[in-house]
Scaffold this motif. Sequence first.
Motif, short mmCIF file in Angstrom:
data_model
loop_
_atom_site.label_atom_id
_atom_site.label_comp_id
_atom_site.label_asym_id
_atom_site.label_seq_id
_atom_site.Cartn_x
_atom_site.Cartn_y
_atom_site.Cartn_z
N CYS A 156 0.82 -1.21 0.00
CA CYS A 156 0.00 0.00 0.00
C CYS A 156 0.85 1.26 0.00
CB CYS A 156 -0.93 0.00 1.21
SG CYS A 156 -2.21 -1.26 1.15
N ASN A 157 2.00 1.20 0.66
CA ASN A 157 2.90 2.35 0.68
C ASN A 157 3.43 2.65 -0.72
OD1 ASN A 157 4.47 4.43 1.85
ND2 ASN A 157 6.24 3.08 1.92
N LEU A 158 3.76 1.59 -1.47
CA LEU A 158 4.26 1.79 -2.83
C LEU A 158 3.15 2.30 -3.75
CD1 LEU A 158 6.56 -1.36 -3.21
CD2 LEU A 158 7.26 1.02 -2.91
N ILE A 159 1.93 1.83 -3.55
CA ILE A 159 0.80 2.35 -4.33
C ILE A 159 0.62 3.84 -4.05
CG2 ILE A 159 -1.71 2.30 -4.59
CD1 ILE A 159 -1.63 -0.68 -4.25
N THR A 160 0.70 4.19 -2.77
CA THR A 160 0.54 5.60 -2.38
C THR A 160 1.60 6.46 -3.05
OG1 THR A 160 -0.34 4.94 -0.23
CG2 THR A 160 0.46 7.19 -0.43
N LYS A 161 2.85 6.01 -3.00
CA LYS A 161 3.93 6.79 -3.62
C LYS A 161 3.74 6.89 -5.12
CE LYS A 161 7.47 5.93 -0.11
NZ LYS A 161 8.80 5.35 0.18
N THR A 162 3.27 5.82 -5.75
CA THR A 162 3.05 5.83 -7.20
C THR A 162 1.98 6.86 -7.58
OG1 THR A 162 3.65 3.50 -7.40
CG2 THR A 162 2.35 4.45 -9.19
N LEU A 163 0.86 6.85 -6.86
CA LEU A 163 -0.23 7.77 -7.18
C LEU A 163 0.14 9.21 -6.87
CD1 LEU A 163 -3.29 5.71 -5.86
CD2 LEU A 163 -2.54 6.00 -8.22
N LEU A 164 0.84 9.43 -5.75
CA LEU A 164 1.24 10.79 -5.41
C LEU A 164 2.27 11.33 -6.41
CD1 LEU A 164 1.50 10.66 -1.51
CD2 LEU A 164 -0.33 11.60 -2.92
N HIS A 165 3.16 10.44 -6.88
CA HIS A 165 4.14 10.87 -7.87
C HIS A 165 3.45 11.29 -9.16
CE1 HIS A 165 7.74 10.93 -10.38
NE2 HIS A 165 7.11 10.15 -11.23
N GLU A 166 2.47 10.50 -9.61
CA GLU A 166 1.76 10.86 -10.84
C GLU A 166 0.93 12.12 -10.65
OE1 GLU A 166 2.26 9.60 -13.69
OE2 GLU A 166 3.59 8.02 -12.95
N LYS A 167 0.38 12.29 -9.44
CA LYS A 167 -0.41 13.49 -9.17
C LYS A 167 0.47 14.73 -9.20
CE LYS A 167 -3.65 13.14 -6.15
NZ LYS A 167 -4.41 13.02 -4.86
N SER A 168 1.65 14.63 -8.58
CA SER A 168 2.56 15.78 -8.58
C SER A 168 3.10 16.06 -9.98
CB SER A 168 3.72 15.54 -7.61
OG SER A 168 4.48 14.41 -8.01
N ALA A 169 3.35 14.98 -10.76
CA ALA A 169 3.82 15.17 -12.14
C ALA A 169 2.75 15.85 -12.98
CB ALA A 169 4.21 13.83 -12.75
N ALA A 170 1.49 15.46 -12.78
CA ALA A 170 0.39 16.09 -13.53
C ALA A 170 0.24 17.55 -13.15
CB ALA A 170 -0.91 15.33 -13.28
N ALA A 171 0.40 17.84 -11.84
CA ALA A 171 0.29 19.23 -11.39
C ALA A 171 1.42 20.08 -11.97
CB ALA A 171 0.32 19.28 -9.86
N ALA A 172 2.64 19.50 -12.02
CA ALA A 172 3.76 20.24 -12.59
C ALA A 172 3.56 20.48 -14.07
CB ALA A 172 5.06 19.48 -12.33
N ALA A 173 3.03 19.47 -14.77
CA ALA A 173 2.78 19.63 -16.21
C ALA A 173 1.73 20.70 -16.46
CB ALA A 173 2.34 18.30 -16.81
N ALA A 174 0.71 20.72 -15.61
CA ALA A 174 -0.34 21.74 -15.78
C ALA A 174 0.22 23.13 -15.52
CB ALA A 174 -1.51 21.46 -14.84
N ALA A 175 1.13 23.22 -14.52
CA ALA A 175 1.70 24.53 -14.20
C ALA A 175 2.61 25.03 -15.31
CB ALA A 175 2.48 24.45 -12.89
N ASN A 176 3.27 24.08 -16.01
CA ASN A 176 4.22 24.45 -17.06
C ASN A 176 3.61 24.45 -18.45
OD1 ASN A 176 6.32 24.71 -15.21
ND2 ASN A 176 6.81 22.54 -15.31
N LEU A 177 2.28 24.22 -18.52
CA LEU A 177 1.63 24.21 -19.82
C LEU A 177 1.84 25.53 -20.54
CD1 LEU A 177 -0.22 22.66 -21.75
CD2 LEU A 177 -2.16 23.75 -20.62
N ILE A 178 2.31 25.44 -21.76
CA ILE A 178 2.60 26.66 -22.51
C ILE A 178 1.32 27.31 -22.99
CG2 ILE A 178 3.82 27.57 -24.51
CD1 ILE A 178 5.55 25.06 -24.39
#
Length: 607
Positions: A186-208
């Motif tokens: 469950c810890n690895l699932i949590t880290k996987t989902l949080l990583h993808e969530k943060s990556a999506a947030a960063a991509a949205a912030a850097n959207l040209i």
Amino acid sequence: MTIHSIVIQKLLSTNAQVGRRVAAHHFKGYTYGFRNKMAIIDSDKTLICMRSAFNFIASLARHNARFMFINTNPLFDDIFQLMTKKVGSYSTSTSSLWRTGGFLTNSYSPKKFRSRNKKLVFGPTQPPDCIVIVDTDRKSTVINEAFKLQIPVVALVDSAMPLDVYSRIAYPVPANDSVQFVYLFCNLITKTLLHEKSAAAAAAANLIIDSREEAPRKGKSKSDLDNVDIIVVSNDSLAPLPEDTEETRKLLDKFVVLKFNGAQGRNMDPDGPKSAINISDGQTFLDMIINQIEMLNSKYGCRVPLLLFDKNDIRDSSLKVLEKYSKSSVEVHTLKPGESGELKLSGEHSSKEEMHPFDDVEVFRSLMTGGTIDSLLSQGKEYILVLKSDNVATIVDPNILNHLMINDIEYCMEVTPNQSFNLILPTMKFKLGEIARNQDKNNDVLKLKNNFKLIDTTNMWVSLRAMKRFLDADELKQEKPSIFKFFDNVIGVSVPQSGFFPLDATSDLLLLQSDLYTCREGVLTRNPARTNHLNPVIDLGPEFEKVGDFQSRFKSIPSIIELDSLRVRGDVWFGTNITLKGRVTISAKPGLKLEIPDGVTIENKPD
């Protein structure tokens, strides 16, 4: 001690390897054997299955998928509560939700009832995209109903798991469901989902956001910019170069090519920028651009230089590509962010500052730094071709330069017709709002690209004198000045769809490195043997997402001339001289390796 040994040691500390007294026949591929009458689960196989499951979960998370986590073992309640609280997902355990028969298939009529201990309520009526189960031996009904609804299941399985249940689990993870292992899982699932969530947030912030979506100058609204007219000229209607070679040489000596080398392709995880990845016939995108410029210099006796603007963290990779051109006729200069002084030669030291020049205004500002524009003007340069994206089908077309100089054009953007639209007349007028100004075909902006008639390839031609005037003007002091309102003469040139191929994923690499494309003199050419004007649809699983994994899984790229679509899932490895035809789907069971033998032909294989 290697990382692999550390991970295996961590698995062993959770007793994940301890099975049951019985090992079903279908489970023996995951076991070492028996010890003290207990089945011993192969930790390497557990690790492989976990990696496949987490890659699958990550790929769903990137598309905002809905997850349902299921647990009825009270020993795991605290673990589930912590996990679902962090990732914000729906959990039957933490929400005190339960179902009788019809857990999923009868979920559209909410009801309330009471159990012996607590009041229980039906959950959301919208089905999840993925179900994750840890106490799988208690959930055969859930698995059967998920199978009927074609909802993939990720679940822990043990050595006594019945075949009828095991066969319906898309991503089984063989392991002992101890509290320690469930916590790790469950810890690895949590880290996987949080990583993808943060990556999506960063991509949205850097959207040209292009200039028509930005706050326009002098109080004009976005809709005003969308309504700006732009004349688009078909590439086929451009006047040819002068017949006199000397006149053509003088023409070409007046322009320079600038390549911004900042796209790293983080999803593909290459060793350096995307423009340093081998594209076709062993050539990188930088190779292709330099070869095109070299052909112009050789054919007309001109001296067209290349300016390479690197981010500092990818500079070394670019310099390795440029080493082979030390004796080339192409004069290559590398620039760096925040540079002051004259142009630096490609071997000189670079600054440690970073640059993100993926905005037209930022492009101009970066050129102004250190007097770069003044230096180019003093050398007699009048126009600059700016290549901002890794559009590997880019063609350095001198006919466009000739048209700009004849008609005194100050700014020209290269566009290509959307697949749903054809440019009928040699010259047509469009609204700026009808041009999609983001080249990433996987971006949400272009999911609605059918609303656009044209797509901006992000290649642009600019008059250096007009650029200098723009930079010297007070308008540059504004936070987001409008380029399209500043230049006196702005046009677009429509290039064929074959001249637009952005490199976004390893599925694009499969197309480019196959027999579908060849590279001659730096120009990408499609194989005429392909009768279908559309490229095959390639859908590679998360195991192929990274460039290194993609390269290792193909001994050689299959022949795809007659391929319509390809879907690959699981631990699949391709041999040499393979031919794919029609619609092909290849899937490997999690934890099991599927090797496609050399020399086979696979045609219309659904699964």
